[in-house]
Write a protein that holds these residues in place. Structure first.
Motif, short mmCIF file in Angstrom:
data_model
loop_
_atom_site.label_atom_id
_atom_site.label_comp_id
_atom_site.label_asym_id
_atom_site.label_seq_id
_atom_site.Cartn_x
_atom_site.Cartn_y
_atom_site.Cartn_z
N UNK A 30 0.83 -1.20 0.00
CA UNK A 30 0.00 0.00 0.00
C UNK A 30 0.87 1.26 0.00
N UNK A 31 0.49 2.23 -0.81
CA UNK A 31 1.01 3.57 -0.60
C UNK A 31 0.12 4.25 0.44
N UNK A 32 0.50 5.45 0.84
CA UNK A 32 -0.26 6.12 1.89
C UNK A 32 -1.70 6.37 1.50
N UNK A 33 -1.95 6.66 0.23
CA UNK A 33 -3.32 6.94 -0.22
C UNK A 33 -4.21 5.70 -0.05
N UNK A 39 2.07 10.02 4.12
CA UNK A 39 1.72 10.85 2.97
C UNK A 39 1.16 9.96 1.87
N UNK A 40 0.35 10.53 0.98
CA UNK A 40 -0.31 9.73 -0.06
C UNK A 40 0.68 8.93 -0.89
N UNK A 41 1.84 9.50 -1.18
CA UNK A 41 2.79 8.82 -2.06
C UNK A 41 3.87 8.05 -1.29
N UNK A 42 3.72 7.92 0.02
CA UNK A 42 4.72 7.23 0.84
C UNK A 42 4.51 5.72 0.80
N UNK A 43 5.61 4.98 0.89
CA UNK A 43 5.54 3.53 0.98
C UNK A 43 5.19 3.14 2.41
N UNK A 44 4.34 2.15 2.58
CA UNK A 44 3.92 1.73 3.92
C UNK A 44 4.25 0.24 4.12
N UNK A 45 4.21 -0.25 5.36
CA UNK A 45 4.45 -1.68 5.61
C UNK A 45 3.20 -2.54 5.51
N UNK A 46 2.11 -1.97 5.02
CA UNK A 46 0.85 -2.70 4.92
C UNK A 46 0.68 -3.22 3.49
N UNK A 89 4.35 -10.92 -4.18
CA UNK A 89 4.27 -9.47 -4.23
C UNK A 89 4.26 -9.00 -5.68
N UNK A 90 3.29 -8.15 -6.01
CA UNK A 90 3.17 -7.60 -7.35
C UNK A 90 3.31 -6.09 -7.27
N UNK A 91 3.63 -5.47 -8.39
CA UNK A 91 3.82 -4.03 -8.45
C UNK A 91 2.68 -3.39 -9.23
N UNK A 92 2.25 -2.22 -8.79
CA UNK A 92 1.13 -1.53 -9.42
C UNK A 92 1.48 -0.98 -10.81
N UNK A 93 2.75 -0.61 -11.00
CA UNK A 93 3.20 -0.01 -12.29
C UNK A 93 2.33 1.17 -12.70
N UNK A 94 1.95 1.96 -11.72
CA UNK A 94 1.16 3.15 -12.01
C UNK A 94 -0.33 2.91 -12.10
N UNK A 95 -0.75 1.65 -12.02
CA UNK A 95 -2.18 1.33 -12.06
C UNK A 95 -2.76 1.41 -10.66
#
Length: 266
Positions: free
Chosen positions: A136-139, A182-189, A236-242
């Motif tokens: 999850x990002x912060x958003x 912050x919305x664009x911050x990396x989180x541990x969730x 683990x998968x990456x959003x790639x902007x999606x």
């Protein structure tokens, strides 16, 4: 052998009756049903998988056949999507080495989530079940927390060990962090993406097990594997902007429509 993608769909959802037929507008302003958008997401997966909609409802069957989907009718007694996938696999006569459950409420699932999920399961000879997780990002984390504050059951979160085997899944937001991001911050969730890949042996065993107390409390079908001490591999998968979100409540419709528009999905 080819991959089978099953999209389980039922009309009588407790939280949102008729959910598979709910319309979602895309970037061109045209409306498509949730089940059609989920089917289109499955059909976008490379490798020529066989894609079927599994349902017990004639309204969903007719809608799916109208947009060209192959439909497998399953019994009303299926308690969840995994049991419905097991019935569909049997009805089709088997012959697949991996069965993917792409749930009918996840129309924003990118094709690479499924590709990487299948690759992860094939690369682990011990794992019988795999599922994707998205950091999850912060958003996204803030949206999950807001749902819980409002008394809504939103997305599911996952925690796993160093070997990537799941420790637990919950509709609560875990692990607890006590921080604001912050919305664009990396989180541990990690947001659990509602897709599963099974080896046929695991899929055959699942309906024979009674639902355990954790599955019943959380309403999460994958906990049946953990309660039987069957490992679930988290890929683990990456959003790639999606953007990714599942349709769990009526309040999710405008959120998903905004995401479709923002990504230019028609």
């Amino acid at each position: 052998m080819p991959v089978l993608i099953v999209i389980p769909a039922r009309y009588a959802s407790t939280r949102y009756p008729g959910k598979p037929l709910v319309g979602l507008k895309g970037a061109n302003g045209l409306e498509k049903s949730l089940i059609q958008r989920s089917w289109e997401a499955a059909c976008a997966v490379p490798g020529d998988p066989r894609v079927v909609v599994a349902t017990d409802d004639d309204r969903i069957r007719l809608a799916a056949q109208t947009f060209g989907a192959e439909v497998v009718m399953t019994s009303e007694s299926c308690a969840n999507g995994t049991e419905r996938c097991a019935e569909a696999y049997d009805a089709l006569g088997g012959g697949f080495d991996i069965v993917v459950n792409l749930q009918g409420d996840a129309p924003l699932t990118p094709a690479w989530f499924v590709e990487e999920l299948v690759a992860g399961l094939r690369a682990d000879p011990v794992a019988e079940v795999a599922t994707p997780v998205l950091r999850c990002d912060g958003q996204t984390l803030n949206a999950l927390l807001e749902d819980r504050r409002a008394g809504r059951v939103g997305g599911t979160t996952a925690v796993f060990g160093q070997d990537r085997k799941a420790l637990y899944f919950s509709k609560e937001v875990i692990p607890y962090t006590g921080r604001t991001y912050a919305d664009d911050a990396e989180t541990p969730v990690f947001h659990h993406v509602g897709v599963y890949a099974y080896r046929p042996s695991a899929l055959a065993a699942y309906p024979r097990w009674a639902a355990g107390p954790l599955e019943q409390l959380e309403g999460l079908e994958q906990l049946r594997f953990l309660e039987r001490e069957r490992p679930v591999l988290c890929v683990e998968v990456a959003a790639r902007g999606r953007q990714f979100w599942e349709l769990n409540n009526p309040e999710d419709v405008p959120r998903i429509e905004a995401m479709l528009i923002g990504m230019g999905v028609e």
